[in-house]
Design a protein around this motif. Structure first.
Motif, PDB file in Angstrom:
ATOM      1  N   THR A  13       0.830  -1.208   0.000  1.00 33.12           N
ATOM      2  CA  THR A  13       0.000   0.000   0.000  1.00 33.12           C
ATOM      3  C   THR A  13       0.858   1.248   0.000  1.00 33.12           C
ATOM      4  O   THR A  13       0.556   2.227  -0.693  1.00 33.12           O
ATOM      5  CB  THR A  13      -0.942  -0.004   1.215  1.00 33.12           C
ATOM      6  OG1 THR A  13      -1.756  -1.182   1.176  1.00 33.12           O
ATOM      7  CG2 THR A  13      -1.840   1.222   1.224  1.00 33.12           C
ATOM      8  N   ARG A  14       1.939   1.233   0.772  1.00 32.18           N
ATOM      9  CA  ARG A  14       2.849   2.383   0.800  1.00 32.18           C
ATOM     10  C   ARG A  14       3.419   2.662  -0.590  1.00 32.18           C
ATOM     11  O   ARG A  14       3.461   3.814  -1.043  1.00 32.18           O
ATOM     12  CB  ARG A  14       3.987   2.132   1.778  1.00 32.18           C
ATOM     13  CG  ARG A  14       3.633   2.349   3.244  1.00 32.18           C
ATOM     14  CD  ARG A  14       4.806   2.031   4.157  1.00 32.18           C
ATOM     15  NE  ARG A  14       4.507   2.406   5.532  1.00 32.18           N
ATOM     16  CZ  ARG A  14       4.716   3.613   6.049  1.00 32.18           C
ATOM     17  NH1 ARG A  14       5.260   4.561   5.302  1.00 32.18           N
ATOM     18  NH2 ARG A  14       4.402   3.875   7.305  1.00 32.18           N
ATOM     19  N   GLN A  15       3.842   1.615  -1.275  1.00 27.61           N
ATOM     20  CA  GLN A  15       4.430   1.820  -2.592  1.00 27.61           C
ATOM     21  C   GLN A  15       3.382   2.316  -3.595  1.00 27.61           C
ATOM     22  O   GLN A  15       3.670   3.199  -4.410  1.00 27.61           O
ATOM     23  CB  GLN A  15       5.087   0.529  -3.074  1.00 27.61           C
ATOM     24  CG  GLN A  15       6.350   0.200  -2.296  1.00 27.61           C
ATOM     25  CD  GLN A  15       7.049  -1.044  -2.799  1.00 27.61           C
ATOM     26  OE1 GLN A  15       6.409  -1.971  -3.289  1.00 27.61           O
ATOM     27  NE2 GLN A  15       8.362  -1.084  -2.672  1.00 27.61           N
ATOM     28  N   ALA A  16       2.176   1.773  -3.519  1.00 29.51           N
ATOM     29  CA  ALA A  16       1.118   2.235  -4.417  1.00 29.51           C
ATOM     30  C   ALA A  16       0.783   3.695  -4.135  1.00 29.51           C
ATOM     31  O   ALA A  16       0.568   4.489  -5.074  1.00 29.51           O
ATOM     32  CB  ALA A  16      -0.123   1.357  -4.254  1.00 29.51           C
ATOM     33  N   LEU A  17       0.730   4.067  -2.867  1.00 30.78           N
ATOM     34  CA  LEU A  17       0.399   5.453  -2.515  1.00 30.78           C
ATOM     35  C   LEU A  17       1.502   6.407  -2.950  1.00 30.78           C
ATOM     36  O   LEU A  17       1.230   7.493  -3.482  1.00 30.78           O
ATOM     37  CB  LEU A  17       0.153   5.564  -1.010  1.00 30.78           C
ATOM     38  CG  LEU A  17      -0.296   6.941  -0.508  1.00 30.78           C
ATOM     39  CD1 LEU A  17      -1.593   7.378  -1.176  1.00 30.78           C
ATOM     40  CD2 LEU A  17      -0.473   6.911   1.020  1.00 30.78           C
ATOM     41  N   ALA A  18       2.768   6.007  -2.739  1.00 29.91           N
ATOM     42  CA  ALA A  18       3.883   6.842  -3.195  1.00 29.91           C
ATOM     43  C   ALA A  18       3.826   7.019  -4.707  1.00 29.91           C
ATOM     44  O   ALA A  18       4.073   8.119  -5.227  1.00 29.91           O
ATOM     45  CB  ALA A  18       5.215   6.223  -2.773  1.00 29.91           C
ATOM     46  N   GLU A  58       8.488  14.235  -4.727  1.00 35.92           N
ATOM     47  CA  GLU A  58       9.558  13.760  -3.841  1.00 35.92           C
ATOM     48  C   GLU A  58       9.159  12.539  -3.019  1.00 35.92           C
ATOM     49  O   GLU A  58      10.020  11.911  -2.390  1.00 35.92           O
ATOM     50  CB  GLU A  58       9.924  14.868  -2.846  1.00 35.92           C
ATOM     51  CG  GLU A  58      10.405  16.159  -3.451  1.00 35.92           C
ATOM     52  CD  GLU A  58      10.667  17.206  -2.395  1.00 35.92           C
ATOM     53  OE1 GLU A  58      11.851  17.544  -2.204  1.00 35.92           O
ATOM     54  OE2 GLU A  58       9.710  17.661  -1.735  1.00 35.92           O
ATOM     55  N   ILE A  59       7.885  12.203  -2.979  1.00 35.67           N
ATOM     56  CA  ILE A  59       7.385  11.229  -2.014  1.00 35.67           C
ATOM     57  C   ILE A  59       7.973   9.841  -2.243  1.00 35.67           C
ATOM     58  O   ILE A  59       8.027   9.340  -3.367  1.00 35.67           O
ATOM     59  CB  ILE A  59       5.843  11.163  -2.050  1.00 35.67           C
ATOM     60  CG1 ILE A  59       5.247  12.521  -1.687  1.00 35.67           C
ATOM     61  CG2 ILE A  59       5.317  10.076  -1.120  1.00 35.67           C
ATOM     62  CD1 ILE A  59       5.579  13.007  -0.296  1.00 35.67           C
ATOM     63  N   ARG A  60       8.385   9.208  -1.130  1.00 37.02           N
ATOM     64  CA  ARG A  60       8.881   7.831  -1.131  1.00 37.02           C
ATOM     65  C   ARG A  60       8.018   7.005  -0.181  1.00 37.02           C
ATOM     66  O   ARG A  60       7.497   7.516   0.810  1.00 37.02           O
ATOM     67  CB  ARG A  60      10.338   7.771  -0.687  1.00 37.02           C
ATOM     68  CG  ARG A  60      11.274   8.581  -1.571  1.00 37.02           C
ATOM     69  CD  ARG A  60      12.675   8.632  -1.000  1.00 37.02           C
ATOM     70  NE  ARG A  60      13.500   9.551  -1.777  1.00 37.02           N
ATOM     71  CZ  ARG A  60      14.674   9.227  -2.308  1.00 37.02           C
ATOM     72  NH1 ARG A  60      15.163   8.009  -2.128  1.00 37.02           N
ATOM     73  NH2 ARG A  60      15.359  10.108  -3.011  1.00 37.02           N
TER      74      ARG A  60
END
Length: 254
Positions: A13-18, A58-60
């Motif tokens: 989920t973190r990667q999809a959101l980033a 910039e989001i990671r």
């Protein structure tokens, strides 16, 4: 912030959101450091949000902050800046709609422009027709900051996945991050087409209600037909979009 004990679903989920943050920047739908995208941590009442002050490009994945429904960060992340006021609209949707994973809010010129027009979204394009009978409206109350407004916003959204916030912008949500982004993308394109058509100065052709309704049903059926093995829609589009991001800068995955 990531931790060694993080579950695979949360990392995904973190990667999809980033990726979603990066895509919104790529397609020029940002508003400096304002507006947000949030995603529910699978199976939890925790929500991922960008650290306040970071530009979307910039989001990671690792720097996304987990917050509760009140926008309070997890223990250990108290020093990370979070725009709790910016999470207000998101929390209203997440609280009212447990089926929703991701909420996106934008302030684009086209989105604000159509939201300010008395007729709202007109059936001037195929992109608009996919939202026939599937778009909500919410009147502008000033800066949203109380429980009454939270309930009103959720009530106006109802069971739809997109809403025009009058004189304010676009709200799009989905059962997954890819679904929310695709909903946003096509509503934004519909708004752009409407602003362009009306700016031309000539009379416009509005789609017949029956044609628009049939088109919306066709889009619904196509989305359901093309679900992947995990039941998620838009896997082909999402794979193409993330390939593009990787070619530009793959740091969103970190």
């Amino acid at each position: 912030m990531t931790s060694p004990a993080m579950s695979a679903p949360e990392l995904q989920t973190r990667q999809a959101l980033a990726a979603c943050y990066r895509l919104i920047a790529h397609f020029r739908m940002t508003d400096l450091i304002y507006t947000h995208v949030s995603a529910r941590v699978p199976g939890q009442e925790r929500f991922l949000l960008n650290p306040y002050g970071r530009m979307f490009h910039e989001i990671r994945a690792s720097e996304l902050v987990a917050v509760d429904l009140d926008g309070q960060p997890d223990q250990g992340a108290e020093g990370v800046p979070v725009n709790r006021a910016g999470f207000f609209i998101h929390s209203a949707v997440h609280q009212a709609r447990p089926d929703i994973c991701c909420v996106i809010h934008t302030h684009t010129a086209a989105g604000i422009g159509v939201s300010a027009q008395v007729g709202g979204l007109q059936m001037l394009s195929q992109h608009a027709a996919r939202f026939q009978g599937r778009i909500s409206y919410h009147d502008y109350p000033g800066v949203a900051d109380d429980d009454a407004e939270r309930h009103a916003l959720a009530k106006d959204l109802g069971g739809n996945r997109v809403m025009l916030l009058r004189n304010h912008g676009i709200l799009a949500c989905g059962r997954s991050v890819p679904e929310a982004f695709i909903e946003l993308h096509y509503l934004e394109r519909a708004c752009q087409a409407q602003i362009a058509a009306l700016a031309g100065g000539s009379a416009v052709t509005v789609l017949d209600d029956e044609v628009a309704a049939r088109t919306a049903h066709q889009f619904d059926a196509a989305r359901e037909r093309r679900r992947d093995d995990d039941g998620q829609p838009y896997s082909l589009e999402w794979a193409a979009l993330t390939r593009m991001l990787d070619q530009i800068d793959a740091s969103w995955r970190e």
